[in-house]
Design an enzyme around this catalytic site. Structure first.
Site, PDB file in Angstrom:
ATOM      1  N   HIS A 275       0.836  -1.203   0.000  1.00  0.00           N
ATOM      2  CA  HIS A 275       0.000   0.000   0.000  1.00  0.00           C
ATOM      3  C   HIS A 275       0.871   1.253   0.000  1.00  0.00           C
ATOM      4  CE1 HIS A 275      -3.286   2.581   0.466  1.00  0.00           C
ATOM      5  NE2 HIS A 275      -3.813   2.172   1.603  1.00  0.00           N
ATOM      6  N   HIS A 314      -1.185   0.626 -12.416  1.00  0.00           N
ATOM      7  CA  HIS A 314      -2.106   0.842 -11.301  1.00  0.00           C
ATOM      8  C   HIS A 314      -3.320  -0.055 -11.496  1.00  0.00           C
ATOM      9  CE1 HIS A 314      -4.648   2.955  -8.398  1.00  0.00           C
ATOM     10  NE2 HIS A 314      -3.537   3.459  -7.928  1.00  0.00           N
ATOM     11  N   ASP A 370       3.544   7.197  -7.196  1.00  0.00           N
ATOM     12  CA  ASP A 370       4.799   6.906  -6.500  1.00  0.00           C
ATOM     13  C   ASP A 370       6.044   7.105  -7.347  1.00  0.00           C
ATOM     14  OD1 ASP A 370       3.796   6.228  -3.981  1.00  0.00           O
ATOM     15  OD2 ASP A 370       3.069   4.332  -4.781  1.00  0.00           O
TER      16      ASP A 370
HETATM   17  N1  CMC Z   1       6.184  -3.151 -14.846  1.00  0.00           N
HETATM   18  C1  CMC Z   1       6.110  -4.069 -15.817  1.00  0.00           C
HETATM   19  N2  CMC Z   1       4.993  -4.732 -16.150  1.00  0.00           N
HETATM   20  C2  CMC Z   1       3.895  -4.448 -15.456  1.00  0.00           C
HETATM   21  C3  CMC Z   1       3.882  -3.502 -14.423  1.00  0.00           C
HETATM   22  C4  CMC Z   1       5.078  -2.839 -14.126  1.00  0.00           C
HETATM   23  N3  CMC Z   1       5.126  -1.908 -13.169  1.00  0.00           N
HETATM   24  N4  CMC Z   1       2.639  -3.412 -13.903  1.00  0.00           N
HETATM   25  C5  CMC Z   1       1.899  -4.282 -14.591  1.00  0.00           C
HETATM   26  N5  CMC Z   1       2.650  -4.931 -15.532  1.00  0.00           N
HETATM   27  C6  CMC Z   1       2.196  -5.894 -16.528  1.00  0.00           C
HETATM   28  C7  CMC Z   1       1.961  -7.247 -15.894  1.00  0.00           C
HETATM   29  O1  CMC Z   1       3.132  -8.041 -15.960  1.00  0.00           O
HETATM   30  C8  CMC Z   1       0.842  -7.760 -16.739  1.00  0.00           C
HETATM   31  O2  CMC Z   1       1.390  -8.200 -17.983  1.00  0.00           O
HETATM   32  P1  CMC Z   1       0.832  -9.520 -18.693  1.00  0.00           P
HETATM   33  O3  CMC Z   1      -0.577  -9.187 -19.086  1.00  0.00           O
HETATM   34  O4  CMC Z   1       1.740  -9.738 -19.844  1.00  0.00           O
HETATM   35  O5  CMC Z   1       0.909 -10.613 -17.670  1.00  0.00           O
HETATM   36  C9  CMC Z   1      -0.009  -6.550 -17.041  1.00  0.00           C
HETATM   37  O6  CMC Z   1       0.913  -5.442 -16.977  1.00  0.00           O
HETATM   38  C10 CMC Z   1      -1.140  -6.315 -16.030  1.00  0.00           C
HETATM   39  O7  CMC Z   1      -0.580  -6.269 -14.729  1.00  0.00           O
HETATM   40  P2  CMC Z   1      -1.298  -6.729 -13.397  1.00  0.00           P
HETATM   41  O8  CMC Z   1      -0.259  -7.176 -12.412  1.00  0.00           O
HETATM   42  O9  CMC Z   1      -2.394  -7.704 -13.737  1.00  0.00           O
HETATM   43  O10 CMC Z   1      -1.951  -5.404 -12.924  1.00  0.00           O
HETATM   44  P3  CMC Z   1      -2.560  -5.120 -11.488  1.00  0.00           P
HETATM   45  O11 CMC Z   1      -3.667  -4.170 -11.694  1.00  0.00           O
HETATM   46  O12 CMC Z   1      -2.868  -6.358 -10.744  1.00  0.00           O
HETATM   47  O13 CMC Z   1      -1.343  -4.439 -10.731  1.00  0.00           O
HETATM   48  C11 CMC Z   1       0.093  -2.864  -9.759  1.00  0.00           C
HETATM   49  C12 CMC Z   1      -1.258  -3.095 -10.430  1.00  0.00           C
HETATM   50  C13 CMC Z   1       0.157  -1.416  -9.257  1.00  0.00           C
HETATM   51  C14 CMC Z   1       0.266  -3.792  -8.529  1.00  0.00           C
HETATM   52  C15 CMC Z   1       1.216  -3.132 -10.809  1.00  0.00           C
HETATM   53  O14 CMC Z   1       1.064  -2.289 -11.917  1.00  0.00           O
HETATM   54  C16 CMC Z   1       2.613  -2.978 -10.198  1.00  0.00           C
HETATM   55  O15 CMC Z   1       3.133  -3.930  -9.591  1.00  0.00           O
HETATM   56  N6  CMC Z   1       3.241  -1.770 -10.349  1.00  0.00           N
HETATM   57  C17 CMC Z   1       4.536  -1.533  -9.763  1.00  0.00           C
HETATM   58  C18 CMC Z   1       4.389  -1.211  -8.271  1.00  0.00           C
HETATM   59  C19 CMC Z   1       3.839   0.180  -8.032  1.00  0.00           C
HETATM   60  O16 CMC Z   1       4.271   1.150  -8.621  1.00  0.00           O
HETATM   61  N7  CMC Z   1       2.872   0.272  -7.083  1.00  0.00           N
HETATM   62  C20 CMC Z   1       2.255   1.554  -6.710  1.00  0.00           C
HETATM   63  C21 CMC Z   1       0.829   1.614  -7.116  1.00  0.00           C
HETATM   64  S1  CMC Z   1       0.100   3.227  -6.891  1.00  0.00           S
HETATM   65  C22 CMC Z   1      -0.114   3.359  -5.187  1.00  0.00           C
HETATM   66  C23 CMC Z   1      -1.493   3.828  -4.768  1.00  0.00           C
HETATM   67  O17 CMC Z   1      -2.304   4.342  -5.545  1.00  0.00           O
HETATM   68  O18 CMC Z   1      -1.784   3.661  -3.558  1.00  0.00           O
END
Ligand code: CMC
Length: 437
Positions: A275, A314, A370
């Protein structure tokens, strides 16, 4: 819309239970069905009715809320209907706090009295200081913040009377006012420096900076541009609808406990690396990349699935996170005062390359809040453990606005999800003496 009106307007879902052949008509309102309506679907009177299974609430609305609107596809964030861009540019954190709590912008008189109230509640009971001094020298400031916010409920036992609007108001004022004091003292504690009392001649954010950094000078007056940048960061973090920590506040608040205990739960949820902790990971990543020349090989590694580009992507935003744009500008303003951080050049180049790369474009991966915030915090010379404390101070009005909405919402009940039980049943208990014989 009543269920009968929904039926007449065809706003319904017809469900056929193939186990029994029975059909059910369920009302649709606001793009949702009531989970409780599924309970009528059952195979026999003895069986429990149908329920939904939704770990992490990925497709379940837990409340109705008029606080914050997000359209993730379009990259829109609004507090009480006002776009975040306008609030960040033209408002200030205390006015935004008023807006979140009261639902509308203050008149001049309301604003002055709000600022006066918050300013004159910044001090904490002297025993809170003694309590905080009891933490180990290396205590994490978020652990200290969580414990001290919770402890405030013992200083204000009347805070448990949550049905009285005046009582709710004073606790909200106290919490917004005292959060920077507690956060700053947690920071000073780790440094072995004396705790600094609030300076009520200063504004909210300037006073926070004074409590953090003042030493022997008569008055600590931070550069106005830094005060403004931190104030903007607080605004950007002030609410984000039903995220994990807000859900924690609502869940604990649904027991009708006092707001200090509910907000302490929110601080605990925010403490988790999934988070509040991503900006720290961004800094680690930028340091590891080290120089612009290494970016192409780093991006290749991300595309090959070896690692993630931290600060990108995100769950809700499938467009540029509107907060990231504002933070990027704030970073530039801060670096004008503090001198640039060499990591900024890497971040800018990384963003440029990622935004043009098909891998990121196809997956709608854009910078999130972030990506730049850690760089700003570092420029203020905050250690990484403090990043989440800053987030918590900014989020406090949002938590409280959501708590206030919850306790006045007639449809809300104690948060008590169902489970799917997977363990053994009706085992015979053998006393220890027999089992161990
Ligand atoms: N770098 C590379 N690939 C990514 C990334 C990333 N940062 N984020 C998502 N992907 C890819 C992921 O591998 C997947 O690819 P594929 O379809 O080929 O398997 C696709 O994009 C969809 O990703 P997901 O994991 O299903 O997306 P999600 O909605 O579950 O995850 C997230 C969202 C924020 C956890 C993820 O984007 C991530 O890990 N980002 C990096 C960590 C980060 O910056 N977190 C801060 C979020 S903002 C804080 C807040 O608002 O409180």
């Amino acid at each position: 819309m009543s269920d009968d009106a929904a039926t007449q307007a065809n706003q319904t879902l017809t469900v056929r239970d193939n186990r029994t052949g029975n059909e059910y008509e369920i009302a649709i309102a606001d793009g949702t069905i009531k989970a409780a309506d599924l309970a009528q679907i059952r195979t026999s009177e003895e069986e429990p009715g149908l329920a939904t299974y939704d770990p992490g609430f990925v497709n379940t609305a837990s409340c109705k809320s008029a606080v914050t609107f997000i359209d993730g596809d379009k990259g829109i964030l609004e507090y009480r209907g006002y776009p975040i861009e306008q609030l960040a540019e033209k408002s200030n954190f205390l006015e935004v706090a008023y807006l979140l709590i009261h639902g509308e912008l203050p008149s001049k008189q309301q604003y002055d009295s709000w600022v006066h109230e918050i300013t004159y509640h910044t001090f904490v009971h002297e025993n809170v200081k003694g309590f905080m001094q009891g933490f180990r020298y290396d205590a994490h400031p978020m652990g200290m913040l969580m414990a001290s916010v919770g402890a405030l409920s013992t200083f204000y036992p009347e805070s448990g009377n949550i049905s009285d609007p005046d009582n709710r108001h004073i606790q909200i004022v106290r919490m917004i006012a005292k959060m920077p004091t507690l956060g700053a003292w947690a920071f000073r504690h780790a440094q072995g420096k004396p705790y600094i009392y609030p300076d009520n001649e200063l504004g909210y954010t300037a006073n926070f900076l004074s409590m953090l950094f003042k030493m022997s000078e008569q008055r600590f007056e931070a550069d106005e541009r830094l005060v403004k940048a931190l104030d903007v960061l607080f605004i950007l973090h002030a609410d984000h609808e039903q995220n994990a920590s807000t859900n924690a506040v609502r869940s604990v608040g649904s027991t009708q406990v006092d707001p200090y205990s509910a907000v302490a739960a929110g601080v605990g949820a925010l403490f988790g690396p999934l988070h509040g902790g991503a900006n720290e990971a961004v800094l680690r990543m930028l340091r590891r990349i080290g120089s612009k020349e290494n970016i192409p090989s780093f991006i290749e590694g991300v595309k090959n699935g070896n690692e993630r580009l931290m600060g990108f992507g995100h769950r809700v935003y499938k467009n540029y996170d509107p907060r990231a744009k504002i933070i990027k500008q704030a970073a530039m303003d801060v670096f004008e005062v503090t001198g640039t951080n060499p990591l900024l050049d890497i971040a800018l180049e990384l963003e440029k390359i990622a935004l043009e790369d098909e891998y990121f474009v196809k997956r709608k991966l854009y910078p999130n809040v972030d990506f730049y915030s850690g760089l700003i915090y570092e420029a203020f010379q905050f250690p990484p453990e403090m990043f989440t404390v800053l987030f918590a101070i900014g989020r406090t009005p949002g938590w409280l606005a959501q708590w206030l909405e919850l306790v006045q919402d007639k449809e809300q009940k104690i948060a008590r999800p169902k489970q799917i039980y997977t363990g053994p049943r009706t085992l015979d208990f053998t006393p220890a003496a027999q089992r161990w014989a």
